[in-house]
Design a protein around this motif. Structure first.
Motif, PDB file in Angstrom:
ATOM      1  N   PRO A 124       0.818  -1.217   0.000  1.00 38.66           N
ATOM      2  CA  PRO A 124       0.000   0.000   0.000  1.00 38.66           C
ATOM      3  C   PRO A 124       0.856   1.273   0.000  1.00 38.66           C
ATOM      4  O   PRO A 124       1.915   1.333   0.638  1.00 38.66           O
ATOM      5  N   VAL A 125       0.353   2.299  -0.698  1.00 39.77           N
ATOM      6  CA  VAL A 125       1.023   3.592  -0.787  1.00 39.77           C
ATOM      7  C   VAL A 125       0.063   4.681  -0.322  1.00 39.77           C
ATOM      8  O   VAL A 125      -1.109   4.694  -0.709  1.00 39.77           O
ATOM      9  N   ILE A 126       0.544   5.590   0.522  1.00 35.71           N
ATOM     10  CA  ILE A 126      -0.227   6.741   0.982  1.00 35.71           C
ATOM     11  C   ILE A 126       0.367   8.001   0.369  1.00 35.71           C
ATOM     12  O   ILE A 126       1.584   8.215   0.412  1.00 35.71           O
ATOM     13  N   ASN A 127      -0.493   8.815  -0.197  1.00 31.17           N
ATOM     14  CA  ASN A 127      -0.065  10.065  -0.832  1.00 31.17           C
ATOM     15  C   ASN A 127       0.227  11.117   0.242  1.00 31.17           C
ATOM     16  O   ASN A 127      -0.675  11.577   0.942  1.00 31.17           O
ATOM     17  N   GLY A 128       1.487  11.519   0.325  1.00 36.26           N
ATOM     18  CA  GLY A 128       1.893  12.576   1.259  1.00 36.26           C
ATOM     19  C   GLY A 128       1.921  13.943   0.606  1.00 36.26           C
ATOM     20  O   GLY A 128       2.430  14.902   1.190  1.00 36.26           O
ATOM     21  N   GLY A 129       1.333  14.040  -0.608  1.00 36.17           N
ATOM     22  CA  GLY A 129       1.286  15.296  -1.341  1.00 36.17           C
ATOM     23  C   GLY A 129       1.946  15.153  -2.692  1.00 36.17           C
ATOM     24  O   GLY A 129       3.128  14.812  -2.767  1.00 36.17           O
ATOM     25  N   ASP A 130       1.164  15.382  -3.768  1.00 31.07           N
ATOM     26  CA  ASP A 130       1.740  15.300  -5.119  1.00 31.07           C
ATOM     27  C   ASP A 130       1.525  16.628  -5.832  1.00 31.07           C
ATOM     28  O   ASP A 130       0.465  16.930  -6.327  1.00 31.07           O
ATOM     29  N   GLY A 131       2.588  17.415  -5.871  1.00 33.54           N
ATOM     30  CA  GLY A 131       2.532  18.725  -6.505  1.00 33.54           C
ATOM     31  C   GLY A 131       1.410  19.566  -5.920  1.00 33.54           C
ATOM     32  O   GLY A 131       1.178  19.587  -4.709  1.00 33.54           O
ATOM     33  N   ALA A 132       0.686  20.268  -6.816  1.00 33.92           N
ATOM     34  CA  ALA A 132      -0.428  21.111  -6.381  1.00 33.92           C
ATOM     35  C   ALA A 132      -1.749  20.344  -6.383  1.00 33.92           C
ATOM     36  O   ALA A 132      -2.812  20.937  -6.237  1.00 33.92           O
ATOM     37  N   ASN A 133      -1.684  19.038  -6.525  1.00 34.48           N
ATOM     38  CA  ASN A 133      -2.880  18.225  -6.701  1.00 34.48           C
ATOM     39  C   ASN A 133      -3.624  17.979  -5.383  1.00 34.48           C
ATOM     40  O   ASN A 133      -4.609  18.643  -5.086  1.00 34.48           O
ATOM     41  N   GLU A 134      -3.151  17.028  -4.588  1.00 35.89           N
ATOM     42  CA  GLU A 134      -3.878  16.642  -3.377  1.00 35.89           C
ATOM     43  C   GLU A 134      -2.942  16.353  -2.215  1.00 35.89           C
ATOM     44  O   GLU A 134      -1.756  16.089  -2.391  1.00 35.89           O
ATOM     45  N   HIS A 135      -3.544  16.354  -1.023  1.00 32.00           N
ATOM     46  CA  HIS A 135      -2.848  16.015   0.219  1.00 32.00           C
ATOM     47  C   HIS A 135      -3.905  15.392   1.139  1.00 32.00           C
ATOM     48  O   HIS A 135      -4.376  16.018   2.078  1.00 32.00           O
ATOM     49  N   PRO A 136      -4.288  14.137   0.864  1.00 32.04           N
ATOM     50  CA  PRO A 136      -5.443  13.560   1.546  1.00 32.04           C
ATOM     51  C   PRO A 136      -5.329  13.456   3.060  1.00 32.04           C
ATOM     52  O   PRO A 136      -6.307  13.736   3.780  1.00 32.04           O
ATOM     53  N   SER A 137      -4.162  13.075   3.573  1.00 35.85           N
ATOM     54  CA  SER A 137      -4.062  12.944   5.033  1.00 35.85           C
ATOM     55  C   SER A 137      -4.156  14.297   5.720  1.00 35.85           C
ATOM     56  O   SER A 137      -4.638  14.394   6.860  1.00 35.85           O
ATOM     57  N   GLN A 138      -3.723  15.372   5.051  1.00 41.24           N
ATOM     58  CA  GLN A 138      -3.879  16.714   5.610  1.00 41.24           C
ATOM     59  C   GLN A 138      -5.352  17.085   5.718  1.00 41.24           C
ATOM     60  O   GLN A 138      -5.797  17.631   6.727  1.00 41.24           O
ATOM     61  N   ALA A 139      -6.118  16.781   4.679  1.00 40.28           N
ATOM     62  CA  ALA A 139      -7.554  17.072   4.718  1.00 40.28           C
ATOM     63  C   ALA A 139      -8.240  16.300   5.833  1.00 40.28           C
ATOM     64  O   ALA A 139      -9.135  16.821   6.510  1.00 40.28           O
ATOM     65  N   LEU A 140      -7.829  15.054   6.037  1.00 41.84           N
ATOM     66  CA  LEU A 140      -8.437  14.236   7.090  1.00 41.84           C
ATOM     67  C   LEU A 140      -8.121  14.796   8.469  1.00 41.84           C
ATOM     68  O   LEU A 140      -8.998  14.889   9.334  1.00 41.84           O
ATOM     69  N   LEU A 141      -6.879  15.205   8.700  1.00 40.77           N
ATOM     70  CA  LEU A 141      -6.545  15.762  10.007  1.00 40.77           C
ATOM     71  C   LEU A 141      -7.173  17.143  10.187  1.00 40.77           C
ATOM     72  O   LEU A 141      -7.542  17.524  11.305  1.00 40.77           O
ATOM     73  N   ASP A 142      -7.315  17.889   9.080  1.00 41.42           N
ATOM     74  CA  ASP A 142      -7.983  19.186   9.160  1.00 41.42           C
ATOM     75  C   ASP A 142      -9.449  19.010   9.549  1.00 41.42           C
ATOM     76  O   ASP A 142      -9.968  19.729  10.413  1.00 41.42           O
ATOM     77  N   LEU A 143     -10.120  18.063   8.918  1.00 37.69           N
ATOM     78  CA  LEU A 143     -11.529  17.830   9.220  1.00 37.69           C
ATOM     79  C   LEU A 143     -11.705  17.313  10.643  1.00 37.69           C
ATOM     80  O   LEU A 143     -12.654  17.690  11.334  1.00 37.69           O
ATOM     81  N   TYR A 144     -10.795  16.458  11.087  1.00 37.64           N
ATOM     82  CA  TYR A 144     -10.818  15.953  12.459  1.00 37.64           C
ATOM     83  C   TYR A 144     -10.669  17.112  13.448  1.00 37.64           C
ATOM     84  O   TYR A 144     -11.363  17.173  14.467  1.00 37.64           O
ATOM     85  N   THR A 145      -9.774  18.046  13.125  1.00 43.32           N
ATOM     86  CA  THR A 145      -9.583  19.233  13.960  1.00 43.32           C
ATOM     87  C   THR A 145     -10.842  20.091  13.965  1.00 43.32           C
ATOM     88  O   THR A 145     -11.288  20.560  15.018  1.00 43.32           O
ATOM     89  N   ILE A 146     -11.418  20.317  12.791  1.00 44.59           N
ATOM     90  CA  ILE A 146     -12.651  21.106  12.694  1.00 44.59           C
ATOM     91  C   ILE A 146     -13.743  20.488  13.552  1.00 44.59           C
ATOM     92  O   ILE A 146     -14.431  21.187  14.316  1.00 44.59           O
ATOM     93  N   GLU A 147     -13.907  19.175  13.460  1.00 40.58           N
ATOM     94  CA  GLU A 147     -14.937  18.498  14.256  1.00 40.58           C
ATOM     95  C   GLU A 147     -14.706  18.707  15.747  1.00 40.58           C
ATOM     96  O   GLU A 147     -15.649  19.019  16.501  1.00 40.58           O
ATOM     97  N   LYS A 148     -13.478  18.560  16.202  1.00 42.22           N
ATOM     98  CA  LYS A 148     -13.164  18.715  17.621  1.00 42.22           C
ATOM     99  C   LYS A 148     -13.349  20.156  18.086  1.00 42.22           C
ATOM    100  O   LYS A 148     -13.884  20.402  19.178  1.00 42.22           O
ATOM    101  N   GLU A 149     -12.912  21.106  17.270  1.00 34.11           N
ATOM    102  CA  GLU A 149     -13.036  22.510  17.651  1.00 34.11           C
ATOM    103  C   GLU A 149     -14.500  22.935  17.686  1.00 34.11           C
ATOM    104  O   GLU A 149     -14.935  23.646  18.601  1.00 34.11           O
ATOM    105  N   LEU A 150     -15.282  22.515  16.705  1.00 33.56           N
ATOM    106  CA  LEU A 150     -16.707  22.866  16.674  1.00 33.56           C
ATOM    107  C   LEU A 150     -17.461  22.270  17.852  1.00 33.56           C
ATOM    108  O   LEU A 150     -18.400  22.876  18.384  1.00 33.56           O
ATOM    109  N   SER A 151     -17.065  21.077  18.265  1.00 31.41           N
ATOM    110  CA  SER A 151     -17.778  20.410  19.362  1.00 31.41           C
ATOM    111  C   SER A 151     -17.688  21.197  20.668  1.00 31.41           C
ATOM    112  O   SER A 151     -18.553  21.060  21.536  1.00 31.41           O
TER     113      SER A 151
END
Length: 337
Positions: A124-151
């Motif tokens: 398995p390969v996890i994308n740690g960021g490919d150019g200006a395209n995507e950074h999926p684990s960053q989005a997941l941790l950002d959303l997790y942070t948003i959920e915790k802060e909003l709560s």
């Protein structure tokens, strides 16, 4: 999604139930990420951490996450230290290094490069960021942070009001965050950027097909009023063909305590994927915000560890075995200093 054995390359792979499952595993891992307990569930496993672009938080947090689950980490930190500098292809590199690793995290400056690598990898390969395209684990941790802060204010992601500020054209963290927010209902996104750095049309079109309400403006003060979250990004200087062009936009979207007090609601949370550019000509988040309790950027960075631990646990299929090797830690550190 069946996480076990899967590549994690794009937020497009995730359904809302996938996100909720990941967050549930992350919550259960908090005692291990905070070092209240130790687990050896990945003892003997090897992570190949391949970073062909500069990185601090992403590279080290992926490595720390794997170590906290009991695994070992091997790293490549630049093209010049690998055989890519000798002309070896990504395909050959993938076929070889996947024989040395049980899972690989890769960052590369070219869009689509991680996908190409994953197609040739035997693990398995996890994308740690490919150019200006995507950074999926960053989005997941950002959303997790948003959920915790909003709560903290009895709010949820459904109904979220968020301002995305800065370089929306080249900011891959923003691109992935927009995609994941489209899984939720009644979300309003204020896009605040110079017109030359607007969100790419393809992403705008994708958002238009979801339940998200989009507002676009070049006015920072207007865009950050009446939102729950301000998500600021730096100018992605390394993505510009001419770095002199990047300098034109530095400092145009600076947030400081005075602007925050005058234009923001009292509980508006401030986020940033980091690194923030603290040089005087940029300074997108002023140092006078340090004392603001709603500055969540370091809580956000901390959340990167537990989210990446959860990704490893799910992809390697050990999410139900973590407590089997649990034990108390043998050391004490006061992290409040």
């Amino acid at each position: 999604m069946d996480f076990s054995g899967s590549h994690i390359l794009s937020i497009d792979q995730f359904s809302r139930s996938d996100v909720e499952k990941l967050f549930s595993i992350a919550d259960s891992l908090e005692p291990y990420s905070s070092k209240s307990k130790v687990t050896r569930v990945l003892e003997g496993a090897i992570l190949g951490n391949m970073f062909f672009e500069p990185s601090t938080r992403t590279r080290i947090s992926f490595g720390a996450s794997f170590n906290l689950l009991g695994g070992n980490v091997r790293e490549i930190t630049e093209v010049s230290s690998s055989s890519l500098a000798k002309g070896e292809s990504l395909v050959d590199t993938a076929k070889v290094l996947s024989g040395y690793s049980d899972i690989i995290v890769m960052r590369h400056p070219e869009e689509g490069s991680v996908q190409e690598f994953a197609e040739a990898s035997r693990v398995p390969v996890i994308n740690g960021g490919d150019g200006a395209n995507e950074h999926p684990s960053q989005a997941l941790l950002d959303l997790y942070t948003i959920e915790k802060e909003l709560s903290q204010n009895s709010k949820t992601i459904d109904g979220l009001r968020i301002a995305l500020v800065g370089d929306l054209k080249f900011g891959r963290a923003v691109h992935s965050l927009c995609k994941i927010l489209s899984l939720y209902s009644e979300v309003t996104i204020n896009l605040i950027s110079p017109k030359e750095l607007k969100l790419p049309p393809t992403l705008l079109k994708q958002l238009a097909g979801s339940n998200i309400k989009i507002n676009e403006t070049e006015n920072l003060e207007e865009g950050i009023s009446e939102v729950d979250i301000i998500y600021v990004t730096r100018i992605q200087e390394e993505r510009f063909k001419n770095k002199k062009d990047a300098k034109k936009y530095k400092g145009l979207m600076t947030l400081n305590q005075s602007i925050y007090t005058e234009h923001c609601e009292p509980n508006t949370v401030i986020m940033h994927p980091l690194p923030r550019d603290s040089r005087s000509d940029a300074n997108e988040l002023d140092s006078d915000l340090y004392e603001n309790p709603n500055l969540a950027i370091f809580r956000q960075a901390d959340n990167g560890v537990v989210i990446r631990m959860a990704l490893f646990a799910l992809v390697l299929g050990v999410e139900n075995q973590i407590d089997n090797s649990s034990k108390p830690v043998n050391w004490t550190i006061n992290r409040e200093l």
